[in-house]
Design an enzyme around this catalytic site. Sequence first.
Site, PDB file in Angstrom:
ATOM      1  N   SER A 142     -45.531 -72.874  51.356  1.00  0.00           N
ATOM      2  CA  SER A 142     -44.591 -71.738  51.324  1.00  0.00           C
ATOM      3  C   SER A 142     -45.326 -70.578  50.662  1.00  0.00           C
ATOM      4  CB  SER A 142     -43.368 -72.128  50.479  1.00  0.00           C
ATOM      5  OG  SER A 142     -42.607 -70.985  50.127  1.00  0.00           O
ATOM      6  N   TYR A 155     -39.326 -75.888  43.071  1.00  0.00           N
ATOM      7  CA  TYR A 155     -39.882 -75.587  44.392  1.00  0.00           C
ATOM      8  C   TYR A 155     -41.249 -74.912  44.260  1.00  0.00           C
ATOM      9  CZ  TYR A 155     -39.684 -74.042  49.342  1.00  0.00           C
ATOM     10  OH  TYR A 155     -39.925 -73.832  50.673  1.00  0.00           O
TER      11      TYR A 155
HETATM   12  P1  NAD Z   1     -34.618 -77.897  57.128  1.00  0.00           P
HETATM   13  O1  NAD Z   1     -33.565 -78.097  56.103  1.00  0.00           O
HETATM   14  O2  NAD Z   1     -34.247 -77.345  58.483  1.00  0.00           O
HETATM   15  O3  NAD Z   1     -35.436 -79.259  57.366  1.00  0.00           O
HETATM   16  C1  NAD Z   1     -35.814 -80.120  56.320  1.00  0.00           C
HETATM   17  C2  NAD Z   1     -36.267 -81.440  56.908  1.00  0.00           C
HETATM   18  O4  NAD Z   1     -36.682 -82.300  55.846  1.00  0.00           O
HETATM   19  C3  NAD Z   1     -35.163 -82.186  57.670  1.00  0.00           C
HETATM   20  O5  NAD Z   1     -35.722 -82.827  58.797  1.00  0.00           O
HETATM   21  C4  NAD Z   1     -34.685 -83.228  56.664  1.00  0.00           C
HETATM   22  O6  NAD Z   1     -34.112 -84.387  57.255  1.00  0.00           O
HETATM   23  C5  NAD Z   1     -36.016 -83.553  55.986  1.00  0.00           C
HETATM   24  N1  NAD Z   1     -35.809 -84.185  54.683  1.00  0.00           N
HETATM   25  C6  NAD Z   1     -35.210 -83.672  53.572  1.00  0.00           C
HETATM   26  N2  NAD Z   1     -35.181 -84.588  52.596  1.00  0.00           N
HETATM   27  C7  NAD Z   1     -35.760 -85.715  53.092  1.00  0.00           C
HETATM   28  C8  NAD Z   1     -36.014 -87.014  52.574  1.00  0.00           C
HETATM   29  N3  NAD Z   1     -35.667 -87.365  51.329  1.00  0.00           N
HETATM   30  N4  NAD Z   1     -36.610 -87.912  53.377  1.00  0.00           N
HETATM   31  C9  NAD Z   1     -36.956 -87.591  54.646  1.00  0.00           C
HETATM   32  N5  NAD Z   1     -36.744 -86.381  55.200  1.00  0.00           N
HETATM   33  C10 NAD Z   1     -36.156 -85.460  54.416  1.00  0.00           C
HETATM   34  O7  NAD Z   1     -35.689 -76.973  56.397  1.00  0.00           O
HETATM   35  P2  NAD Z   1     -36.860 -76.047  56.946  1.00  0.00           P
HETATM   36  O8  NAD Z   1     -36.542 -74.679  56.498  1.00  0.00           O
HETATM   37  O9  NAD Z   1     -37.166 -76.330  58.381  1.00  0.00           O
HETATM   38  O10 NAD Z   1     -38.051 -76.550  55.998  1.00  0.00           O
HETATM   39  C11 NAD Z   1     -39.172 -77.278  56.441  1.00  0.00           C
HETATM   40  C12 NAD Z   1     -40.325 -77.047  55.464  1.00  0.00           C
HETATM   41  O11 NAD Z   1     -40.698 -75.663  55.482  1.00  0.00           O
HETATM   42  C13 NAD Z   1     -39.993 -77.378  54.002  1.00  0.00           C
HETATM   43  O12 NAD Z   1     -41.088 -78.013  53.398  1.00  0.00           O
HETATM   44  C14 NAD Z   1     -39.765 -76.012  53.390  1.00  0.00           C
HETATM   45  O13 NAD Z   1     -40.022 -76.000  52.009  1.00  0.00           O
HETATM   46  C15 NAD Z   1     -40.777 -75.194  54.150  1.00  0.00           C
HETATM   47  N6  NAD Z   1     -40.518 -73.748  54.133  1.00  0.00           N
HETATM   48  C16 NAD Z   1     -39.335 -73.244  54.598  1.00  0.00           C
HETATM   49  C17 NAD Z   1     -39.136 -71.871  54.549  1.00  0.00           C
HETATM   50  C18 NAD Z   1     -37.874 -71.225  55.059  1.00  0.00           C
HETATM   51  O14 NAD Z   1     -37.730 -70.005  54.874  1.00  0.00           O
HETATM   52  N7  NAD Z   1     -36.975 -71.945  55.697  1.00  0.00           N
HETATM   53  C19 NAD Z   1     -40.108 -71.038  54.008  1.00  0.00           C
HETATM   54  C20 NAD Z   1     -41.289 -71.596  53.529  1.00  0.00           C
HETATM   55  C21 NAD Z   1     -41.475 -72.960  53.602  1.00  0.00           C
END
Ligand code: NAD
Length: 260
Positions: A142, A155
Amino acid sequence: MLKGKNAVVTGATGVIGGAIARAFADARANVLVGGFGAPEEIEKLRADLTARSGGAALHSGADMRRPDEIGRLIELAQKQLGSVDILVNNAGIQHVAPVETFPPEKWDEIIAVNLTAAFHAIRAAVAQMKARRWGRIVNIASVHGLVASPDKGAYVAAKHGLVGLTRTVALETAPFGVTCNAICPGWVDTPLVREQIAARAAKEGRSPDAIAAAMLQEKHPSRAFVEPEQIGAAVVFLCSPAGAAITGAAIPMDGGWVAQ
Ligand code: NAD
């Protein structure tokens, strides 16, 4: 382009992971997707991936808080697909609170899913990559792996840790045809961010749309969200021959956030 390669994407039932898995399937890779979700949604994702790739698509519901289950997820891919050539550590969660009221159990959970899970998955998959002299590891970190924001102690700590782990693994694996990189997205419009938008909207008495616009105004010079498909394409690029010289990098995809 990736025909014959086997990719594992954790958290692929979510928005960003789903886009990464689809990008792999479009490049003809076999994919094992991780993550929680309703069985019919997971089946829909699996069917979509097979239709796109013409290859295999498996699911594991392993809980990324549990090292034994992470080990079994990697083993499942090695047994059913034959190998793990590509590993994308994408599963992630968020909790927002000032450090003095941050619930310790939330701290533990965020460090477990966003950082420690990547260690366990890499640990289980990397020896075979080194032995085959080809492998790609991509950690979805991130901008918060590079800079901080208030109220995101767990985080920010986890994502900075993930960038550090990325660099270390890159150095260890560089002589073996294996690369390890981190992608550092800014705001992507997903449930993880929608929760933060909803909380701030409630606190400030403004509409979610107004809050989303304010968040982009504050952090993204582009004034646009990062699209999940752009992250999928970047991950596939890192796995392509053109990406072979990129290792140990923490690549911002943030509309200019960390350039400020
Ligand atoms: P999301 O909530 O759409 O997806 C999260 C995923 O992680 C889901 O598939 C969920 O089932 C899985 N997950 C959560 N806890 C779990 C566990 N204990 N065991 C197994 N699976 C688990 O979120 P997203 O926004 O698509 O995030 C994906 C990645 O991108 C994350 O690492 C997040 O930190 C990173 N990210 C997101 C953003 C943003 O703006 N959305 C920005 C930077 C980084």
